[in-house]
Design a protein around this motif. Structure first.
Motif, PDB file in Angstrom:
ATOM      1  N   ASP A 210       6.124  -1.931 -15.769  1.00  0.00           N
ATOM      2  CA  ASP A 210       5.761  -1.132 -16.940  1.00  0.00           C
ATOM      3  C   ASP A 210       4.677  -1.828 -17.761  1.00  0.00           C
ATOM      4  O   ASP A 210       3.691  -1.207 -18.171  1.00  0.00           O
ATOM      5  CB  ASP A 210       7.011  -0.903 -17.785  1.00  0.00           C
ATOM      6  N   LYS A 211       4.833  -3.115 -17.980  1.00  0.00           N
ATOM      7  CA  LYS A 211       3.842  -3.860 -18.777  1.00  0.00           C
ATOM      8  C   LYS A 211       2.474  -3.846 -18.094  1.00  0.00           C
ATOM      9  O   LYS A 211       1.440  -3.612 -18.737  1.00  0.00           O
ATOM     10  CB  LYS A 211       4.309  -5.299 -18.985  1.00  0.00           C
ATOM     11  N   ALA A 212       2.460  -4.068 -16.778  1.00  0.00           N
ATOM     12  CA  ALA A 212       1.184  -4.125 -16.052  1.00  0.00           C
ATOM     13  C   ALA A 212       0.493  -2.765 -16.056  1.00  0.00           C
ATOM     14  O   ALA A 212      -0.723  -2.656 -16.274  1.00  0.00           O
ATOM     15  CB  ALA A 212       1.432  -4.596 -14.623  1.00  0.00           C
ATOM     16  N   LEU A 213       1.265  -1.711 -15.834  1.00  0.00           N
ATOM     17  CA  LEU A 213       0.673  -0.384 -15.768  1.00  0.00           C
ATOM     18  C   LEU A 213       0.187   0.072 -17.142  1.00  0.00           C
ATOM     19  O   LEU A 213      -0.883   0.697 -17.260  1.00  0.00           O
ATOM     20  CB  LEU A 213       1.700   0.613 -15.211  1.00  0.00           C
ATOM     21  N   ALA A 214       0.963  -0.241 -18.196  1.00  0.00           N
ATOM     22  CA  ALA A 214       0.538   0.125 -19.548  1.00  0.00           C
ATOM     23  C   ALA A 214      -0.768  -0.559 -19.909  1.00  0.00           C
ATOM     24  O   ALA A 214      -1.660   0.050 -20.520  1.00  0.00           O
ATOM     25  CB  ALA A 214       1.631  -0.246 -20.560  1.00  0.00           C
ATOM     26  N   ARG A 215      -0.905  -1.824 -19.524  1.00  0.00           N
ATOM     27  CA  ARG A 215      -2.150  -2.559 -19.815  1.00  0.00           C
ATOM     28  C   ARG A 215      -3.332  -1.913 -19.082  1.00  0.00           C
ATOM     29  O   ARG A 215      -4.413  -1.769 -19.639  1.00  0.00           O
ATOM     30  CB  ARG A 215      -1.981  -4.013 -19.395  1.00  0.00           C
ATOM     31  N   GLN A 216      -3.109  -1.488 -17.812  1.00  0.00           N
ATOM     32  CA  GLN A 216      -4.181  -0.826 -17.063  1.00  0.00           C
ATOM     33  C   GLN A 216      -4.593   0.485 -17.726  1.00  0.00           C
ATOM     34  O   GLN A 216      -5.778   0.818 -17.785  1.00  0.00           O
ATOM     35  CB  GLN A 216      -3.724  -0.546 -15.627  1.00  0.00           C
TER      36      GLN A 216
END
Length: 558
Positions: free
Chosen positions: A490-496
């Motif tokens: 979730d954190k990685a995708l939100a940052r993208q």
């Protein structure tokens, strides 16, 4: 019986396990689910198909493999393309199968059962007269036009109208016309009732047609069929039937009759629509009963009837028909050699050989490259289904020579195609078996991804066997994806998403950013949209990026 369901889809799901599969009025689907949900009260799959559907109408004149594949389709629910595989759209008689009802049966059924209902005998294509009340059937416009495609209808709700091709000039139902309609409907009903355990033998059927043509005087003294005489015999029946909606493609003159019906008198591999068989049967025999009696008593006579006949078996244009006729007149009536006859009518000798062979004319061969012994061995190689290029290499001849032998040796082409089919069947079945012996935990989709060509061949040509194999696979155990670290993802995708939003904003300025823009920048996002409940940071990032007028700051990315 009233279901009490609030929507048609609920009834469909209750019976067939799907909101839409199973509601087709002509060809059934998801019959395995229906069998389970009714606890077998309606009988086996075969009993349901043969006693309650119009599908058997198309089985009698086709090969057994076509019937088995069709049954496999309706059991599993995959009826997409089934009509095309049965050749129904290509026949030009229409593939929509309008629902039909008798105006006398409807009130009788309502009084006796509380409601009118559809009678199976009325639904068979080609039935336009009620066999019980001798009334013209009324056709419904629902379902077939797309109106109410997924709904359920009774005859009282179906907007019934006459079956005439032209509403402005309806047919005059003389007793002669009624007799034709009755006889045609009898052919449809009786042939459909044969289908459970029976298929017509192609060679036997053609032999019987040819013999009857001789008896009816539709041949010349030499035994060769005359297309003008046959056209004159068949045309009146075609002209009468053209007045029915869906039958307008029947021929309107003698030349068109010959083009549509000549292949039914040849031994060429060809499947005709049942309607054309019915027309041939009624023209030659008068009734279905007379035809059936002759067919049952017909014992191995086809070989003796394969006389010089059926001159225009090739699918040729009307302008070349005279040349075929002239060519066969020369070789059969005047004894001219094939080479000289071909030259006289302006065709190639090889074409003449093909025409002569398909007309059943014996060919005396003078081997040049192929000796008699070599030709015998080459034919044996063709019969076992070897590839043309492989045979050509083995015998040091061209592929064109192999094709020429196939076309000029009577019955060889059918044997070669049959052997090729059997080889392909063994090959693709073996591919399936090898895959699942190596990967026993795989599912059907895994085989389809690894061997798409084999899967599609089995799906189109060996559906019954494929369905049995799929049913025997171990069911794949579902997972709740508990091993996925959703918080990290979730954190990685939100940052993208936020990075993409900032890049898009710099490029587009004040214009609104849509979810589609973001998905273009973040390819992994689209497949995760159904899992946003497990990805709250990503969901908030999408809302931030796509909110009209929102400003994305660099500190949002930290």
């Amino acid at each position: 019986m009233l279901s009490g369901n609030w929507s048609p889809s609920e009834t469909c799901r209750q019976l067939f396990g799907h909101a839409r599969n199973g509601c087709a009025h002509d060809f059934p689907s998801n019959l395995d689910a229906l069998l389970n949900r009714t606890d077998g009260q309606l009988g086996s799959i075969d009993e349901i198909v043969y006693a309650h559907t119009m599908l058997p109408f198309y089985f009698t004149f086709r090969k057994d493999i076509d019937k088995r594949n069709a049954l496999a389709c309706v059991r599993a629910g995959g009826i997409a393309g089934l009509k095309a595989r049965l050749g129904i759209p290509a026949s030009r008689f229409g593939a929509n199968h309008p629902l039909k009802a008798c105006p006398v049966c409807m009130p009788v059924d309502a009084n006796g059962h509380g409601t009118s209902y559809w009678h199976l005998d009325h639904q068979y294509p080609g039935v336009w007269i009620c066999p019980l009340h001798d009334q013209v059937l009324q056709a419904g416009s629902v379902k077939v036009t797309g109106l109410g495609r997924f709904l359920w209808y009774l005859p009282a709700d179906a907007d019934l109208h006459s079956p005439w091709a032209s509403e402005d000039s309806p047919m005059v139902l003389t007793e002669e016309v009624r007799t034709i309609f009755r006889s045609f409907g009898e052919c449809a009903i009786e042939s459909a009732r044969l289908a459970a355990t029976f298929q017509f033998d192609r060679d036997r059927l053609v032999g019987l047609y040819r013999a009857k043509c001789i008896e009816a005087g539709l041949t010349a003294d030499s035994g060769r069929q005359q297309h003008d005489r046959i056209g004159r015999a068949i045309l009146p029946l075609c002209l009468t039937l053209r007045g029915i909606r869906g039958m307008e493609s029947l021929p309107s003159d003698r030349d068109q009759v010959w083009l549509q019906f000549s292949r039914m008198l040849s031994m060429e591999r060809h499947v005709s629509h049942p309607f054309r068989h019915f027309i041939m049967i009624l023209t030659l025999f008068g009734t279905w009963a007379a035809f059936w009696e002759r067919y049952v008593s017909w014992r191995d006579k086809a070989a003796s009837i394969i006389l010089p006949s059926a001159p225009n078996i090739l699918k040729v244009e009307p302008g070349t028909d005279d040349r075929v006729q002239q060519f066969l007149d020369l070789i059969q009536d005047q004894g001219v050699s094939i080479t000289r006859a071909a030259t006289a009518v302006g065709i190639d000798t090889q074409t003449g050989l093909v025409w002569a062979t398909r007309a059943g004319h014996p060919i005396s061969r003078r081997p040049k490259v192929l000796t008699a012994e070599m030709r015998t061995r080459l034919i044996a190689a063709i019969r076992i289904g070897k590839d043309k290029k492989a045979i050509a290499a083995d015998f040091d001849v061209s592929v064109q020579t192999i094709t020429h032998v196939l076309q000029t040796e009577f019955g060889l082409s059918a044997q070669w195609h049959g052997a090729r089919f059997a080889k392909s069947q063994r090959l693709h079945r073996r591919g399936w078996a090898m895959h699942f012996s190596r990967y026993p935990s795989d599912a059907q989709q895994d085989f389809r991804r690894s061997s798409p060509a084999s899967f599609m061949w089995l799906y189109r040509n060996d559906r019954e066997w494929l369905a049995q194999q799929v049913a025997s696979l171990e069911p794949r155990v579902g997972t709740n994806y508990s091993n996925v670290q959703w918080d990290i993802r979730d954190k990685a995708l939100a940052r993208q998403v936020l990075h993409a939003g900032l890049a898009i904003k710099l490029a587009r300025g004040a214009k609104r950013i849509t979810l589609g823009h973001v998905c273009q920048k973040v390819p992994d996002l689209k497949c995760k949209l159904s899992k946003l409940n497990a990805l709250p940071l990503t969901r908030n990032a999408i809302a931030t990026v796509t909110r009209l007028g929102a400003s994305i700051q660099s500190n949002d990315l930290l």
